[in-house]
Scaffold this motif. Structure first.
Motif, PDB file in Angstrom:
ATOM      1  N   ASN A 118     -10.284  22.342 -31.671  1.00  0.00           N
ATOM      2  CA  ASN A 118      -9.526  21.995 -30.471  1.00  0.00           C
ATOM      3  C   ASN A 118      -8.054  21.733 -30.760  1.00  0.00           C
ATOM      4  N   ASN A 119      -7.714  21.535 -32.038  1.00  0.00           N
ATOM      5  CA  ASN A 119      -6.342  21.168 -32.400  1.00  0.00           C
ATOM      6  C   ASN A 119      -5.519  22.331 -32.936  1.00  0.00           C
TER       7      ASN A 119
ATOM      8  N   ALA B   6       2.136  18.908 -39.621  1.00  0.00           N
ATOM      9  CA  ALA B   6       3.175  19.676 -38.933  1.00  0.00           C
ATOM     10  C   ALA B   6       2.703  20.157 -37.558  1.00  0.00           C
ATOM     11  N   ASP B   7       1.418  20.467 -37.424  1.00  0.00           N
ATOM     12  CA  ASP B   7       0.908  20.920 -36.127  1.00  0.00           C
ATOM     13  C   ASP B   7       1.091  19.849 -35.059  1.00  0.00           C
TER      14      ASP B   7
ATOM     15  N   TYR C  73      -2.316   9.267 -38.311  1.00  0.00           N
ATOM     16  CA  TYR C  73      -1.041   9.536 -37.647  1.00  0.00           C
ATOM     17  C   TYR C  73      -1.178  10.282 -36.331  1.00  0.00           C
ATOM     18  N   THR C  74      -2.274  10.970 -36.120  1.00  0.00           N
ATOM     19  CA  THR C  74      -2.388  11.793 -34.916  1.00  0.00           C
ATOM     20  C   THR C  74      -3.483  11.343 -33.962  1.00  0.00           C
ATOM     21  N   SER C  75      -4.405  10.504 -34.445  1.00  0.00           N
ATOM     22  CA  SER C  75      -5.596  10.115 -33.677  1.00  0.00           C
ATOM     23  C   SER C  75      -6.457  11.332 -33.331  1.00  0.00           C
ATOM     24  N   ARG C  76      -6.296  12.383 -34.116  1.00  0.00           N
ATOM     25  CA  ARG C  76      -7.080  13.600 -33.923  1.00  0.00           C
ATOM     26  C   ARG C  76      -8.016  13.822 -35.115  1.00  0.00           C
ATOM     27  N   GLN C  77      -8.999  14.688 -34.891  1.00  0.00           N
ATOM     28  CA  GLN C  77      -9.931  15.041 -35.959  1.00  0.00           C
ATOM     29  C   GLN C  77      -9.385  16.209 -36.755  1.00  0.00           C
TER      30      GLN C  77
ATOM     31  N   ILE D  58       2.873  27.961 -33.770  1.00  0.00           N
ATOM     32  CA  ILE D  58       1.540  28.541 -33.954  1.00  0.00           C
ATOM     33  C   ILE D  58       0.827  27.706 -35.007  1.00  0.00           C
ATOM     34  N   THR D  59      -0.307  27.118 -34.662  1.00  0.00           N
ATOM     35  CA  THR D  59      -1.017  26.237 -35.580  1.00  0.00           C
ATOM     36  C   THR D  59      -2.262  26.925 -36.134  1.00  0.00           C
ATOM     37  N   VAL D  60      -2.432  26.796 -37.442  1.00  0.00           N
ATOM     38  CA  VAL D  60      -3.525  27.492 -38.139  1.00  0.00           C
ATOM     39  C   VAL D  60      -4.236  26.516 -39.076  1.00  0.00           C
ATOM     40  N   PHE D  61      -5.546  26.573 -39.083  1.00  0.00           N
ATOM     41  CA  PHE D  61      -6.329  25.796 -40.043  1.00  0.00           C
ATOM     42  C   PHE D  61      -7.092  26.765 -40.939  1.00  0.00           C
ATOM     43  N   ILE D  62      -6.947  26.579 -42.252  1.00  0.00           N
ATOM     44  CA  ILE D  62      -7.613  27.439 -43.230  1.00  0.00           C
ATOM     45  C   ILE D  62      -8.762  26.671 -43.864  1.00  0.00           C
TER      46      ILE D  62
END
Length: 205
Positions: A176-177, A112-113, A167-171, A123-127
């Protein structure tokens, strides 16, 4: 700005889903996790059981090189010869955008982020949490032996990592995300909720 969307990504066993539920309840806004599966089923015509089985798992290598800008809509690509597992992602992405357009909410998982990255008020959150604490939570909440709990955590985290990168090419989990990374081994569940609520207030929502 009145409307905001909180997108929560989480390590397995870190309490991310519980945090999302508590946060949504405190704020008086909708919470979406498994509900998205049934909404995507209605949109796509696929069964909810199939979508749940495919949820956050790696599909065929088809869309990786096909850049749909922000996954504009499920219908816009439905006519392509798209593998079914990819249609699951696209259908869920379309649902996420509809939910975000309707008002403030909390959404857990499903990239979703990234899917909502152009949404105003996101607002993006990683737990995350220490492995030993996550194993303990899995033993308590899922009634698993410690060894099986550890294996399940590693398997699911690896699946989410691969799915997110595909799907995002991100880590997945990279600082940083995300706007905020919370370690529940330090904050606890309730503390994590308060930290996120503080960020919402600081941002002026």
């Amino acid at each position: 700005m009145d409307k905001f969307v909180i997108a929560i990504s989480r390590e397995y066993g870190s309490g991310g889903r519980h945090i999302g539920e508590l946060l949504a309840n405190d704020l008086g806004i909708p919470f979406y996790d498994k509900e998205i599966i049934h909404m995507a089923a209605d949109k796509s015509g696929m069964s909810a059981g199939f979508i749940e089985k495919s949820d956050e798992s790696i599909p065929n290598a088809f869309l990786h090189n096909l850049k749909y800008s922000a996954y504009s809509s499920y219908d816009s690509v439905a006519l392509y010869d798209t593998p079914v597992t990819d249609k699951v992602f696209l259908a869920q992405s379309a649902v996420l955008k509809e939910l975000a357009s309707q008002g403030s909410c909390v959404i857990v998982g499903r990239c979703a982020d990234y899917v909502l990255r152009d949404e105003p008020g996101l607002i993006t959150v990683f737990i995350r949490g220490a492995l030993e604490d996550r194993i303990r939570q899995a033993v308590v909440h899922y009634d698993l032996p410690e060894q099986r709990a550890a294996e399940r955590i590693r398997r699911i985290d690896k699946s989410r990592t691969n799915y997110y990168k595909y799907y995002t090419s991100r880590q997945w989990g990279s600082i940083n995300n995300f706007d905020l990374v919370v370690n529940t081994s330090f904050s606890g569940i309730e503390g994590a909720v308060e930290v996120i609520k503080t960020l919402i207030r600081v941002k002026g929502y």
